[in-house]
Design an enzyme around this catalytic site. Structure first.
Site, PDB file in Angstrom:
ATOM      1  N   ALA B  95     -29.509  26.099  86.502  1.00 25.91           N
ATOM      2  CA  ALA B  95     -28.355  26.403  85.657  1.00 25.91           C
ATOM      3  C   ALA B  95     -27.288  27.194  86.405  1.00 25.91           C
ATOM      4  O   ALA B  95     -26.129  27.184  86.033  1.00 25.91           O
ATOM      5  CB  ALA B  95     -28.826  27.198  84.441  1.00 25.91           C
ATOM      6  N   LYS B  96     -27.691  27.903  87.445  1.00 25.65           N
ATOM      7  CA  LYS B  96     -26.765  28.706  88.269  1.00 25.65           C
ATOM      8  C   LYS B  96     -25.869  29.588  87.416  1.00 25.65           C
ATOM      9  O   LYS B  96     -24.669  29.662  87.620  1.00 25.65           O
ATOM     10  CB  LYS B  96     -25.984  27.800  89.217  1.00 25.65           C
ATOM     11  CG  LYS B  96     -26.926  27.005  90.146  1.00 25.65           C
ATOM     12  CD  LYS B  96     -26.206  26.269  91.246  1.00 25.65           C
ATOM     13  CE  LYS B  96     -27.163  25.616  92.229  1.00 25.65           C
ATOM     14  NZ  LYS B  96     -27.910  24.448  91.700  1.00 25.65           N
ATOM     15  N   ARG B  97     -26.473  30.288  86.456  1.00 24.83           N
ATOM     16  CA  ARG B  97     -25.747  31.180  85.581  1.00 24.83           C
ATOM     17  C   ARG B  97     -25.563  32.552  86.228  1.00 24.83           C
ATOM     18  O   ARG B  97     -26.055  32.815  87.328  1.00 24.83           O
ATOM     19  CB  ARG B  97     -26.506  31.334  84.247  1.00 24.83           C
ATOM     20  CG  ARG B  97     -26.710  30.037  83.474  1.00 24.83           C
ATOM     21  CD  ARG B  97     -25.392  29.424  83.041  1.00 24.83           C
ATOM     22  NE  ARG B  97     -25.596  28.382  82.034  1.00 24.83           N
ATOM     23  CZ  ARG B  97     -25.610  27.077  82.270  1.00 24.83           C
ATOM     24  NH1 ARG B  97     -25.442  26.605  83.496  1.00 24.83           N
ATOM     25  NH2 ARG B  97     -25.777  26.210  81.274  1.00 24.83           N
TER      26      ARG B  97
END
Lengths: 274, 274
Positions: B95-97
């Site tokens: 998700a690379k949040r």
């Protein structure tokens, strides 16, 4: 939306306020919880009460994702409502996405096409090919994180790279990206004096300034260092407006709060003589 | 999932393969498009055919978000299926949040609680208070981007900060975060020789290595520089497995491809004498 339309809206409404839609079921008025879609019901009431006093809405995507399908549905309905009822308003997906090329293209489609946002916030860590897929969309805007307003900003963003802070390296490097004219930047207001340094690198770009209000920023300071002849600022307030009251009068109180910020902004805009 | 369960699974299955579920309706076999939920139907078939040969699945969240509600529903069903049928498998939300504290907490709840993932990928740009909310979840794992495998990695990640590259500064700084034992790192395989430098800073942490296969990495090189006594590696393959065939035999071909990678991994594991 074209940037000129945003600027015209700011001049007409005499405000550059962005209302952050950080909608939290634990904080909205209790009577709304009986609604079939309490998140949308709250957003609709807030939007109806504040749209005269602001030029942009910024749903914080995390708040919607946290509720799963129900949250995603409420986000879709909120965007449909905004695009139908108030198409002049600028919309920002506060999503802080960023991934390799073909994946960034997917995120761009999700927010620019499926949900029809005008803009999205993006993290710069993965560099050029993670940002350019967003920039490729005509009349859509990519708001790159430069200097954020949280404590962790000092972990990496203010570290020296090539003789300047990393956030300045991000600003300078991003100017060479393809379709860089579609870039805006996030610059935190708790460090308003940094804005003059930011303006040396990006003299005309729009800056999204979070943290005026709850996070301690000061509107006059932000304008002193950051405003341009075409304004170039969107100043966000979320909790201060959304949760001005938790009673039956929540929408009226939110509108009053937004109006009082608009009045302060009008004073700053009058100084520009626009 | 506890890290020991992941290590035990790797030893038992003799593989450290992660299958990336980058499910794309334009690439899945045409006959599946008639299904009521083609994304889930594809994922289910891929999972059933590959689970013996891998230890982890990594849905790329962008691919699901791009389809709006339909995509989110398919992601929920995929996670329910994995957690019910193959609870031993490690799950990664790619998700690379990353956002300020209270917002990161929302993302953590979305992925760790609502969807019940074991781990999530996170961008480090906003620093400590954007990462620690994820680390606070017991038996959940936070996979921080260090060095990615795309061209844009050279924009900022390899720039010198405090006398070392930014990605090393990220590795070193993150070790002081609260609950740092829940950290893993993304390190791109197109630069396998960098892995020995990474191991000087994080000698034991698990590394998620994308890009073996489609992005040009080499499994032997990755193991030479990155493997530890407890393996410490998850090597991802997405398109090479998912789209091994676009015909009726797609699941069998995906299984065959995963099996051939597992066999290569078994050779590497045997060198460790575990």
């Amino acid at each position: 939306m074209k940037i000129d339309q945003l600027i015209a809206q700011i001049r007409e409404k005499k405000t550059f306020l962005c209302v952050g839609l950080d909608t939290d079921l634990d904080k909205i008025p209790e009577h709304l919880l009986k609604e079939e879609d309490p998140i949308f019901a709250f957003n609709k009431a807030i939007i109806d009460a504040t749209h005269q006093f602001c030029v942009a809405y910024k749903p914080n995507i995390a708040f919607y994702e946290a509720y799963g399908l129900k949250g995603w549905k409420a986000l879709e309905r909120t965007m449909e409502y905004l695009n139908t009822e108030y198409p002049e308003v600028f919309t920002i997906a506060d999503a802080k996405r960023g991934d390799i090329g073909n994946t960034s293209t997917r995120y761009a489609k999700a927010f620019f096409e499926t949900l029809n946002f005008d803009s999205i916030t993006i993290a710069p860590y993965m560099g050029k090919d993670s940002v350019e897929p967003f920039l490729a969309f005509k009349d859509k805007h990519t708001i790159l994180l430069a200097l954020t307003s949280n404590q962790g900003a000092f972990d990496f963003q203010t570290k020296q790279v090539n003789g300047q802070e990393l956030y300045k390296e991000v600003l300078a490097t991003s100017k060479s990206y393809k379709n860089a004219e579609n870039l805006m930047y996030v610059v935190g207001a708790t460090k308003a004096s940094y804005l003059s340094e930011v303006r040396q690198i990006v003299p005309e770009s729009f800056l999204l300034v979070p943290g005026v209000g709850a996070q301690g920023g000061n509107l006059q300071e932000v304008c002193k260092y950051g405003i341009t002849k075409d304004i170039g600022l969107l100043v966000n307030s979320s909790r201060g407006i959304l949760y001005a009251s938790q009673g039956l009068d929540f929408a009226k109180m939110a509108g009053d709060k937004a109006k009082s910020i608009q009045k302060e902004m009008e004073i700053e805009l009058n100084k520009l003589d626009v």
